[in-house]
Enzyme design. Structure first.
Site, PDB file in Angstrom:
ATOM      1  CG  ASP A 183       3.160  -3.783  -4.989  1.00 62.67           C
ATOM      2  OD1 ASP A 183       3.398  -4.545  -5.943  1.00 62.67           O
ATOM      3  OD2 ASP A 183       2.323  -2.867  -5.060  1.00 62.67           O
ATOM      4  CB  VAL A 184       6.101  -4.858   1.018  1.00 61.52           C
ATOM      5  CG1 VAL A 184       7.229  -4.941   2.045  1.00 61.52           C
ATOM      6  CG2 VAL A 184       5.398  -3.509   1.120  1.00 61.52           C
TER       7      VAL A 184
END
Length: 410
Positions: A183-184
């Site tokens: 996600d990051v």
């Protein structure tokens, strides 16, 4: 008021995303000065608001209703609640889009088309709009309609196949990374794409649609491991903390715990051997070069393990630092934020908060000499800025806004 000391102070962003990848991109743009308006569902808001404990507490020790997870990705934004399932809510988004530069959304593929809030619909209103769609699998392909979550993608995208102890060792088996790294990374790739699209718009006058998929990003982020497979033809295996291409580059036991040794070249290896009291290892043809060390990894690592347990971690780190050998402890997070270097870089910071008084946050790591990152707003409470945004962006009066409230639109 526009602050031209901020790199993106002239940008307006509508952040329709939730959870982590999209909000991470929105927060990064906001840290760099953009006016980011987070559009949330009335009553519930971003899913991560409920992802606790832990919760941010007020001065009396009571929960503020804001989870630590939510706080990590929503700094510097303004929160507005809009029910996009309501026709009036859809119209409100269209009005906001007229003066927006960027839209970030992470609905399922075609999820916003039913509301005429997809790229084609909104770009007809604002041809300069940069519209970034973040999904699990992308806008095309046989899996496009599937929902994607970080843990799932870490498995499907190969990261877990190379993370964890090797087969045959205690605790063997695939492991996810301890943070939602996919996600990051997707948030970072999305930010790069948005800024690139804005640069292109400066030349062409037109915006564009950006398609960023968690699965694509996960595979791209495999870096040398993916290249190892594509070039060598063999799927990399789990190696614990060892490196597939460099030796010694892993954790080693000490008298009181573990340390990390990250030898990157033969000169550093010779220095490392000197500190260990075994300079002869660097002269041995079995270990003198990195390819030789990779070939004879098992024997060399066993020898090193027998030596490193003789001294405590702090002593080894000090000796290695003097010798120029990359070395460090494996810190827990309390030690991370107590590290003198981390303190000197200001990686822990606080912002004033209307409910809690103050909220601790991790600082943005970007350092810019002329247009530094700014911290203007703490992560907002749900709908905190609804009236403010509708008045400043759309020049709406209080009566009109109140009417929308009574309809349940905002």
């Amino acid at each position: 008021m526009t602050n031209f000391n901020e790199a993106l102070s002239d940008l307006r962003v509508l952040d329709l995303s939730r959870v982590l990848a999209g909000p991470w991109a929105g927060q990064l743009l906001a840290d760099l000065g953009a006016d980011v308006v987070k559009v949330e569902r009335p009553d519930t808001g971003d899913d991560t608001r409920a992802w606790g404990p832990p919760w941010l507490e007020d001065a009396d020790g009571r929960s503020s209703g804001q989870s630590a997870y939510y706080l990590s990705a929503n700094r510097n934004k303004r929160s507005i609640t809009i029910d996009i399932a309501h026709p009036e809510g859809q119209q409100l988004i269209r009005r906001l889009v007229k003066d927006a530069d960027v839209v970030i959304e992470n609905f399922k593929v075609d999820g916003l088309r039913q509301y005429q809030l997809d790229y084609e619909s909104l770009s007809s209103i604002n041809p300069r709009l940069v519209y970034c769609s973040v999904t699990g699998f992308g806008q095309t392909g046989p899996s496009a309609a599937r929902a994607g979550y970080d843990f799932l993608i870490q498995g499907m995208g190969g990261l877990m196949s190379i993370t964890g102890r090797p087969d045959g060792e205690d605790g063997a088996g695939p492991l996810k990374v301890g943070v939602a790294l996919t996600d990051v990374m997707t948030g970072l790739y999305a930010t790069v794409a948005v800024l690139s699209a804005l640069a292109a718009r400066n030349r062409t006058g037109r915006g564009q649609h950006i398609d960023v998929a968690l699965l694509d990003v996960q595979i791209a982020s495999l870096a040398n491991q993916a290249s190892n497979y594509l070039v060598g033809g063999t799927a990399p295996a789990r190696m614990g903390n060892a490196h597939p291409n460099i030796v010694p580059y892993q954790d080693f036991p000490t008298a009181d715990g573990y340390m990390i040794i990250a030898v990157g070249n033969d000169r550093q290896f010779a220095s490392f051997c000197n500190v260990l009291g075994h300079s002869e290892w660097a002269e041995d043809q079995c270990f003198a070069t990195n390819p030789a060390r990779v070939k004879n990894r098992t024997r060399l690592v066993a020898w090193i393990n027998r030596v490193t347990v003789e001294r405590p971690t702090a002593e080894w780190v000090s000796l290695m630092e003097i010798a120029g050998v990359p070395c460090g402890p494996i810190n827990t997070l309390d030690r991370v934020f107590d590290d003198p270097q981390v303190k000197a870089r200001g990686m822990r910071m606080e912002m004033a908060h209307s409910v809690a008084g103050a909220v601790p946050l991790v600082a943005n790591p970007i350092r810019m000499s002329e247009t530094p990152v700014s911290y203007r707003r703490p992560p907002p409470t749900l709908g905190e800025h609804t009236f403010e945004v509708l008045q400043s962006w759309l020049s709406m009066g209080e009566e009109e806004i109140q009417a929308l409230c009574e309809l349940g639109v905002v």
